[in-house]
Design a protein around this motif. Structure first.
Motif, PDB file in Angstrom:
ATOM      1  N   ILE A 179       0.839  -1.208   0.000  1.00 36.63           N
ATOM      2  CA  ILE A 179       0.000   0.000   0.000  1.00 36.63           C
ATOM      3  C   ILE A 179       0.867   1.249   0.000  1.00 36.63           C
ATOM      4  N   LEU A 180       1.960   1.234   0.768  1.00 37.85           N
ATOM      5  CA  LEU A 180       2.858   2.385   0.824  1.00 37.85           C
ATOM      6  C   LEU A 180       3.457   2.677  -0.549  1.00 37.85           C
ATOM      7  N   ALA A 181       3.953   1.645  -1.218  1.00 36.57           N
ATOM      8  CA  ALA A 181       4.533   1.839  -2.547  1.00 36.57           C
ATOM      9  C   ALA A 181       3.472   2.307  -3.543  1.00 36.57           C
ATOM     10  N   ALA A 182       2.308   1.670  -3.531  1.00 35.78           N
ATOM     11  CA  ALA A 182       1.242   2.048  -4.463  1.00 35.78           C
ATOM     12  C   ALA A 182       0.731   3.455  -4.190  1.00 35.78           C
ATOM     13  N   TYR A 183       0.596   3.816  -2.927  1.00 35.27           N
ATOM     14  CA  TYR A 183       0.121   5.147  -2.561  1.00 35.27           C
ATOM     15  C   TYR A 183       1.100   6.221  -3.024  1.00 35.27           C
ATOM     16  N   PHE A 184       2.394   5.975  -2.838  1.00 33.12           N
ATOM     17  CA  PHE A 184       3.394   6.951  -3.269  1.00 33.12           C
ATOM     18  C   PHE A 184       3.381   7.096  -4.794  1.00 33.12           C
ATOM     19  N   VAL A 185       3.330   5.978  -5.517  1.00 32.51           N
ATOM     20  CA  VAL A 185       3.300   6.034  -6.983  1.00 32.51           C
ATOM     21  C   VAL A 185       2.039   6.761  -7.457  1.00 32.51           C
ATOM     22  N   LEU A 186       0.900   6.459  -6.837  1.00 24.39           N
ATOM     23  CA  LEU A 186      -0.354   7.114  -7.218  1.00 24.39           C
ATOM     24  C   LEU A 186      -0.272   8.625  -6.991  1.00 24.39           C
ATOM     25  N   ASN A 187       0.271   9.041  -5.852  1.00 23.78           N
ATOM     26  CA  ASN A 187       0.432  10.475  -5.584  1.00 23.78           C
ATOM     27  C   ASN A 187       1.311  11.136  -6.628  1.00 23.78           C
ATOM     28  N   LYS A 188       2.412  10.490  -6.988  1.00 23.15           N
ATOM     29  CA  LYS A 188       3.326  11.083  -7.972  1.00 23.15           C
ATOM     30  C   LYS A 188       2.692  11.136  -9.352  1.00 23.15           C
ATOM     31  N   VAL A 189       1.973  10.093  -9.732  1.00 24.77           N
ATOM     32  CA  VAL A 189       1.300  10.099 -11.037  1.00 24.77           C
ATOM     33  C   VAL A 189       0.271  11.226 -11.087  1.00 24.77           C
ATOM     34  N   LEU A 190      -0.484  11.395 -10.004  1.00 30.21           N
ATOM     35  CA  LEU A 190      -1.474  12.476  -9.978  1.00 30.21           C
ATOM     36  C   LEU A 190      -0.801  13.848 -10.037  1.00 30.21           C
ATOM     37  N   GLN A 191       0.333  14.003  -9.377  1.00 32.63           N
ATOM     38  CA  GLN A 191       1.077  15.262  -9.457  1.00 32.63           C
ATOM     39  C   GLN A 191       1.560  15.506 -10.877  1.00 32.63           C
ATOM     40  N   TRP A 192       2.098  14.470 -11.511  1.00 34.00           N
ATOM     41  CA  TRP A 192       2.632  14.627 -12.861  1.00 34.00           C
ATOM     42  C   TRP A 192       1.514  14.888 -13.868  1.00 34.00           C
ATOM     43  N   LEU A 193       0.347  14.266 -13.669  1.00 31.69           N
ATOM     44  CA  LEU A 193      -0.790  14.545 -14.550  1.00 31.69           C
ATOM     45  C   LEU A 193      -1.299  15.968 -14.368  1.00 31.69           C
ATOM     46  N   GLY A 194      -1.103  16.504 -13.176  1.00 29.68           N
ATOM     47  CA  GLY A 194      -1.499  17.886 -12.898  1.00 29.68           C
ATOM     48  C   GLY A 194      -0.486  18.905 -13.413  1.00 29.68           C
ATOM     49  N   GLY A 195       0.589  18.427 -14.011  1.00 30.99           N
ATOM     50  CA  GLY A 195       1.566  19.327 -14.598  1.00 30.99           C
ATOM     51  C   GLY A 195       2.737  19.672 -13.683  1.00 30.99           C
TER      52      GLY A 195
END
Length: 182
Positions: free
Chosen positions: A70-86
């Motif tokens: 969950i920790l790894a997936a949560y961190f990756v999800l946060n970063k993907v959302l940040q990168w999609l936000g520009g």
């Protein structure tokens, strides 16, 4: 042997390093998020901080595979959302953190596998009549308790060497039943 004793005495250093690395990265990530949240005035990040801190503690203290995933997936999800936000800042640091969290997943799986193998061996040892207190010392069922020598045998040093090198016990003189003690 308890789980904490097993962790201290039987787990290889590389597995310990993987688990501890993921936990430390979680603590650093929570601290950085907390500081940035206070600097920006966004106090909703406390939820994120508590979640990451709790998952990090689960990895560190319980060696939990679920927490590591969950920790790894949560961190990756946060970063993907940040990168999609520009927002692409901190790309290299994000990659380092992702590698650290993946190491934690690998380490927790390795630890749990080793722990289950130890428990299976311990349970089989008990079923064969072994002493629960002697399993950690490598005593086999039917052997005398750890530190004791069967009647009529001399104690042995490690690797089958005689306990007293001045009087080897494998000589013909020592095996002759007609010879009297001197």
């Amino acid at each position: 042997m308890t789980k904490s004793e097993f962790w201290k005495n039987a787990v290889p250093k590389n597995v310990k390093g993987q688990v501890v690395t993921a936990a430390v990265f979680a603590y650093i990530s929570a601290a950085m998020t907390l500081v940035l949240g206070f600097l920006t005035g966004n106090f909703l990040v406390l939820i994120d901080v508590l979640l990451v801190l709790g998952l990090g503690l689960g990895v560190h203290l319980a060696k939990s595979r679920v927490c590591a995933i969950i920790l790894a997936a949560y961190f990756v999800l946060n970063k993907v959302l940040q990168w999609l936000g520009g927002e692409f800042s901190g790309l290299y640091m994000a990659v380092i953190f992702i590698i650290g969290f993946v190491m934690g997943v690998v380490g927790t799986f390795a630890f749990q596998k080793q722990w289950k193998e130890y428990q299976a061996g311990y349970n089989a040892y008990l079923q064969n009549g072994g002493d629960p207190n002697a399993y950690a010392y490598g005593q086999q069922p039917g052997q005398p308790p750890y530190g004791q020598v069967p009647y009529g045998q001399q104690p042995q040093a490690p690797y089958g060497q005689p306990a007293n090198p001045q009087q080897p016990y494998n000589t013909q003189a020592n095996n002759d039943p007609n010879q009297r003690p001197q």
